[in-house]
Scaffold this active site. Sequence first.
Site, PDB file in Angstrom:
ATOM      1  N   GLU A  17      14.941  16.084 -22.233  1.00 13.90           N
ATOM      2  CA  GLU A  17      13.891  15.925 -21.210  1.00 13.90           C
ATOM      3  C   GLU A  17      12.516  16.115 -21.844  1.00 13.90           C
ATOM      4  O   GLU A  17      12.322  17.015 -22.640  1.00 13.90           O
ATOM      5  CB  GLU A  17      14.124  16.984 -20.120  1.00 13.90           C
ATOM      6  CG  GLU A  17      13.072  16.956 -19.029  1.00 13.90           C
ATOM      7  CD  GLU A  17      13.266  18.090 -18.033  1.00 13.90           C
ATOM      8  OE1 GLU A  17      14.373  18.253 -17.488  1.00 13.90           O
ATOM      9  OE2 GLU A  17      12.285  18.821 -17.813  1.00 13.90           O
ATOM     10  N   TYR A  49       8.130  13.765 -13.784  1.00 13.09           N
ATOM     11  CA  TYR A  49       7.121  13.089 -12.960  1.00 13.09           C
ATOM     12  C   TYR A  49       5.975  14.042 -12.727  1.00 13.09           C
ATOM     13  O   TYR A  49       6.174  15.177 -12.292  1.00 13.09           O
ATOM     14  CB  TYR A  49       7.753  12.701 -11.627  1.00 13.09           C
ATOM     15  CG  TYR A  49       6.993  11.634 -10.874  1.00 13.09           C
ATOM     16  CD1 TYR A  49       6.817  10.375 -11.429  1.00 13.09           C
ATOM     17  CD2 TYR A  49       6.468  11.878  -9.609  1.00 13.09           C
ATOM     18  CE1 TYR A  49       6.137   9.375 -10.734  1.00 13.09           C
ATOM     19  CE2 TYR A  49       5.795  10.886  -8.909  1.00 13.09           C
ATOM     20  CZ  TYR A  49       5.630   9.646  -9.483  1.00 13.09           C
ATOM     21  OH  TYR A  49       4.965   8.667  -8.795  1.00 13.09           O
ATOM     22  N   ALA A  51       2.637  16.041 -11.301  1.00 18.64           N
ATOM     23  CA  ALA A  51       2.408  16.597  -9.965  1.00 18.64           C
ATOM     24  C   ALA A  51       1.432  15.733  -9.164  1.00 18.64           C
ATOM     25  O   ALA A  51       1.382  15.800  -7.946  1.00 18.64           O
ATOM     26  CB  ALA A  51       1.876  18.017 -10.097  1.00 18.64           C
ATOM     27  N   HIS A  77      12.195  10.809 -13.744  1.00 17.92           N
ATOM     28  CA  HIS A  77      12.106  11.773 -12.652  1.00 17.92           C
ATOM     29  C   HIS A  77      11.138  11.170 -11.630  1.00 17.92           C
ATOM     30  O   HIS A  77      10.198  10.478 -12.002  1.00 17.92           O
ATOM     31  CB  HIS A  77      11.547  13.109 -13.126  1.00 17.92           C
ATOM     32  CG  HIS A  77      12.430  13.862 -14.076  1.00 17.92           C
ATOM     33  ND1 HIS A  77      12.475  15.225 -14.124  1.00 17.92           N
ATOM     34  CD2 HIS A  77      13.304  13.432 -15.012  1.00 17.92           C
ATOM     35  CE1 HIS A  77      13.330  15.612 -15.056  1.00 17.92           C
ATOM     36  NE2 HIS A  77      13.840  14.533 -15.616  1.00 17.92           N
ATOM     37  N   ARG A 107      12.285  16.378  -4.440  1.00 13.91           N
ATOM     38  CA  ARG A 107      11.298  16.525  -3.382  1.00 13.91           C
ATOM     39  C   ARG A 107       9.939  16.812  -4.019  1.00 13.91           C
ATOM     40  O   ARG A 107       8.913  16.281  -3.630  1.00 13.91           O
ATOM     41  CB  ARG A 107      11.747  17.679  -2.473  1.00 13.91           C
ATOM     42  CG  ARG A 107      11.086  17.746  -1.124  1.00 13.91           C
ATOM     43  CD  ARG A 107       9.776  18.408  -1.085  1.00 13.91           C
ATOM     44  NE  ARG A 107       9.832  19.837  -1.245  1.00 13.91           N
ATOM     45  CZ  ARG A 107      10.072  20.696  -0.269  1.00 13.91           C
ATOM     46  NH1 ARG A 107      10.317  20.262   0.953  1.00 13.91           N
ATOM     47  NH2 ARG A 107      10.055  21.994  -0.503  1.00 13.91           N
ATOM     48  N   GLY A 108       9.927  17.696  -5.016  1.00 13.69           N
ATOM     49  CA  GLY A 108       8.668  18.083  -5.661  1.00 13.69           C
ATOM     50  C   GLY A 108       8.056  19.304  -5.004  1.00 13.69           C
ATOM     51  O   GLY A 108       8.582  19.827  -4.019  1.00 13.69           O
ATOM     52  N   ASP A 109       6.962  19.781  -5.601  1.00 15.35           N
ATOM     53  CA  ASP A 109       6.239  20.944  -5.087  1.00 15.35           C
ATOM     54  C   ASP A 109       4.818  20.527  -4.749  1.00 15.35           C
ATOM     55  O   ASP A 109       4.320  19.540  -5.300  1.00 15.35           O
ATOM     56  CB  ASP A 109       6.183  22.040  -6.165  1.00 15.35           C
ATOM     57  CG  ASP A 109       7.545  22.644  -6.416  1.00 15.35           C
ATOM     58  OD1 ASP A 109       8.233  22.970  -5.438  1.00 15.35           O
ATOM     59  OD2 ASP A 109       7.917  22.772  -7.596  1.00 15.35           O
ATOM     60  N   ALA A 128      14.675  16.067  -0.605  1.00  9.70           N
ATOM     61  CA  ALA A 128      15.188  15.194  -1.665  1.00  9.70           C
ATOM     62  C   ALA A 128      16.325  14.291  -1.181  1.00  9.70           C
ATOM     63  O   ALA A 128      16.450  13.151  -1.640  1.00  9.70           O
ATOM     64  CB  ALA A 128      15.654  16.041  -2.852  1.00  9.70           C
ATOM     65  N   GLN A 179      17.951  23.481 -13.064  1.00  6.27           N
ATOM     66  CA  GLN A 179      16.821  24.258 -13.563  1.00  6.27           C
ATOM     67  C   GLN A 179      17.314  25.037 -14.776  1.00  6.27           C
ATOM     68  O   GLN A 179      18.517  25.336 -14.855  1.00  6.27           O
ATOM     69  CB  GLN A 179      16.433  25.237 -12.434  1.00  6.27           C
ATOM     70  CG  GLN A 179      15.236  26.074 -12.692  1.00  6.27           C
ATOM     71  CD  GLN A 179      14.000  25.213 -12.708  1.00  6.27           C
ATOM     72  OE1 GLN A 179      13.733  24.539 -13.706  1.00  6.27           O
ATOM     73  NE2 GLN A 179      13.257  25.208 -11.622  1.00  6.27           N
TER      74      GLN A 179
HETATM   75  P1  FAD Z   1      15.062  19.675  -2.022  1.00  8.96           P
HETATM   76  O1  FAD Z   1      16.470  19.479  -2.399  1.00  8.96           O
HETATM   77  O2  FAD Z   1      14.499  18.819  -0.945  1.00  8.96           O
HETATM   78  O3  FAD Z   1      14.900  21.208  -1.632  1.00  8.96           O
HETATM   79  C1  FAD Z   1      13.619  21.789  -1.383  1.00  8.96           C
HETATM   80  C2  FAD Z   1      13.808  23.003  -0.481  1.00  8.96           C
HETATM   81  O4  FAD Z   1      14.128  22.556   0.833  1.00  8.96           O
HETATM   82  C3  FAD Z   1      14.956  23.927  -0.903  1.00  8.96           C
HETATM   83  O5  FAD Z   1      14.582  25.259  -0.650  1.00  8.96           O
HETATM   84  C4  FAD Z   1      16.088  23.505  -0.011  1.00  8.96           C
HETATM   85  O6  FAD Z   1      17.012  24.565   0.211  1.00  8.96           O
HETATM   86  C5  FAD Z   1      15.351  23.120   1.267  1.00  8.96           C
HETATM   87  N1  FAD Z   1      16.052  22.095   2.036  1.00  8.96           N
HETATM   88  C6  FAD Z   1      16.701  21.003   1.564  1.00  8.96           C
HETATM   89  N2  FAD Z   1      17.225  20.276   2.568  1.00  8.96           N
HETATM   90  C7  FAD Z   1      16.888  20.916   3.713  1.00  8.96           C
HETATM   91  C8  FAD Z   1      17.125  20.665   5.089  1.00  8.96           C
HETATM   92  N3  FAD Z   1      17.819  19.603   5.499  1.00  8.96           N
HETATM   93  N4  FAD Z   1      16.623  21.540   6.008  1.00  8.96           N
HETATM   94  C9  FAD Z   1      15.899  22.636   5.624  1.00  8.96           C
HETATM   95  N5  FAD Z   1      15.647  22.920   4.320  1.00  8.96           N
HETATM   96  C10 FAD Z   1      16.132  22.072   3.377  1.00  8.96           C
HETATM   97  N6  FAD Z   1       9.111  18.612 -10.152  1.00  8.96           N
HETATM   98  C11 FAD Z   1       8.183  17.658 -10.425  1.00  8.96           C
HETATM   99  O7  FAD Z   1       7.116  17.629  -9.791  1.00  8.96           O
HETATM  100  N7  FAD Z   1       8.407  16.691 -11.381  1.00  8.96           N
HETATM  101  C12 FAD Z   1       9.560  16.652 -12.088  1.00  8.96           C
HETATM  102  O8  FAD Z   1       9.752  15.781 -12.925  1.00  8.96           O
HETATM  103  C13 FAD Z   1      10.555  17.650 -11.861  1.00  8.96           C
HETATM  104  N8  FAD Z   1      11.712  17.652 -12.545  1.00  8.96           N
HETATM  105  C14 FAD Z   1      12.666  18.577 -12.269  1.00  8.96           C
HETATM  106  C15 FAD Z   1      13.882  18.530 -12.958  1.00  8.96           C
HETATM  107  C16 FAD Z   1      14.885  19.441 -12.693  1.00  8.96           C
HETATM  108  C17 FAD Z   1      16.176  19.371 -13.464  1.00  8.96           C
HETATM  109  C18 FAD Z   1      14.670  20.459 -11.716  1.00  8.96           C
HETATM  110  C19 FAD Z   1      15.741  21.462 -11.440  1.00  8.96           C
HETATM  111  C20 FAD Z   1      13.474  20.523 -11.021  1.00  8.96           C
HETATM  112  C21 FAD Z   1      12.457  19.588 -11.276  1.00  8.96           C
HETATM  113  N9  FAD Z   1      11.234  19.603 -10.590  1.00  8.96           N
HETATM  114  C22 FAD Z   1      10.287  18.635 -10.852  1.00  8.96           C
HETATM  115  C23 FAD Z   1      10.914  20.671  -9.632  1.00  8.96           C
HETATM  116  C24 FAD Z   1      11.314  20.324  -8.167  1.00  8.96           C
HETATM  117  O9  FAD Z   1      10.531  19.260  -7.700  1.00  8.96           O
HETATM  118  C25 FAD Z   1      11.093  21.586  -7.340  1.00  8.96           C
HETATM  119  O10 FAD Z   1      11.985  22.593  -7.747  1.00  8.96           O
HETATM  120  C26 FAD Z   1      11.131  21.425  -5.836  1.00  8.96           C
HETATM  121  O11 FAD Z   1      10.684  22.658  -5.252  1.00  8.96           O
HETATM  122  C27 FAD Z   1      12.503  21.183  -5.264  1.00  8.96           C
HETATM  123  O12 FAD Z   1      12.867  19.902  -5.373  1.00  8.96           O
HETATM  124  P2  FAD Z   1      14.309  19.427  -4.835  1.00  8.96           P
HETATM  125  O13 FAD Z   1      14.421  18.025  -5.223  1.00  8.96           O
HETATM  126  O14 FAD Z   1      15.357  20.374  -5.254  1.00  8.96           O
HETATM  127  O15 FAD Z   1      14.071  19.561  -3.247  1.00  8.96           O
END
Ligand code: FAD
Length: 295
Positions: A17, A49, A51, A77, A107-109, A128, A179
């Site tokens: 990565e 990807y 921010a 990503h 989903r992202g932050d 996501a 992660q």
């Molecule tokens: P989700 O799966 O949508 O989860 C986000 C939060 O919402 C979680 O707390 C989950 O429990 C909660 N949730 C999910 N579904 C529901 C629902 N139906 N109802 C209520 N709550 C729910 N970030 C970047 O900006 N760019 C990158 O390139 C990037 N690469 C990454 C690569 C990896 C391997 C990892 C592990 C993370 C990466 N991230 C990246 C960080 C990631 O975007 C953040 O950790 C973000 O906070 C969570 O994304 P997610 O896709 O897991 O979100």
Amino acid sequence: AKISDLLRMRKPCISFEMFPPRTEKEERVLWKTIRALEPLNPDWVSITYGAGGKTRETTVETTDRIATETTLLPMAHFTAVDHSVAELRNLIGHFANVGVRNILALRGDPPGDPQADWVSHPDGLTYAHELVELIKESGDFSVGVAAFPEGHPRSPDWETGVRHFAEKCRAGADFAVTQIFFGVEDYLRLRDDAAKLGCDTPIIPGIMPVTNVRQIEKFAELTGMAFPEDLAARLRAVADDRDAIRDIGVEVASELCEELLREGAPGVQFVTLNHSRSTRRVWDNIRPLTEDAAR
Ligand code: FAD
């Protein structure tokens, strides 16, 4: 090639990565690393990807360049942050046009402060799993999702987090990447608890050989990741000796990879931070294991 197909071949898959460069110097470093890692013939490389703003364009440009100018298979990503569904569809279409068929759907932050409250774009997505669905209905893509062996910082509790993870898998995810973490038992707990919910999506551990103590402490602060006290003490004992830190990082990452592969992990994704030296050494250490398993 699609990552889902590579994983079905059952050989442990190895990937690297990287992040999109922000300056010309970073771009030179990244391309030097890409060229250094290319002969290792990894199963894919992934590009994070940004921010927001320019780094997002750079993600797309870098992914395009890897697809067209190297022998490497890129995974892009992709996050839902600040994008309308129309914009997301456009970018997914762009990836398809340049032959990128592997996307990590996140989903992202919130930009700026990753711990601030999440706000969806008014015409965008919230979770996501919705992005997984959007990509899957847009074409023939292999889609990955994020997994959190120590739980996601925003999840109210472990069980809820695993339920949300299983929901992403049910939405059509072909694989997940974790992660970074240091405890094999955390990975196994996630895999087992997801399996209890009927989710057998391959979960690829994300591994980062420590090269810089401050960097990993900052990462632990931001994500709530546990940084094991015994490792911290070993690193503190060598203080500013960068080579010694690197040696410890390589040793710890190699042991972690070996245990995970023995436990049946489908591969490893190395977080390289755009440098190849430590990753190459870990790769050398674990190569016999990946070759054994492939036979
Ligand atoms: P989700 O799966 O949508 O989860 C986000 C939060 O919402 C979680 O707390 C989950 O429990 C909660 N949730 C999910 N579904 C529901 C629902 N139906 N109802 C209520 N709550 C729910 N970030 C970047 O900006 N760019 C990158 O390139 C990037 N690469 C990454 C690569 C990896 C391997 C990892 C592990 C993370 C990466 N991230 C990246 C960080 C990631 O975007 C953040 O950790 C973000 O906070 C969570 O994304 P997610 O896709 O897991 O979100």
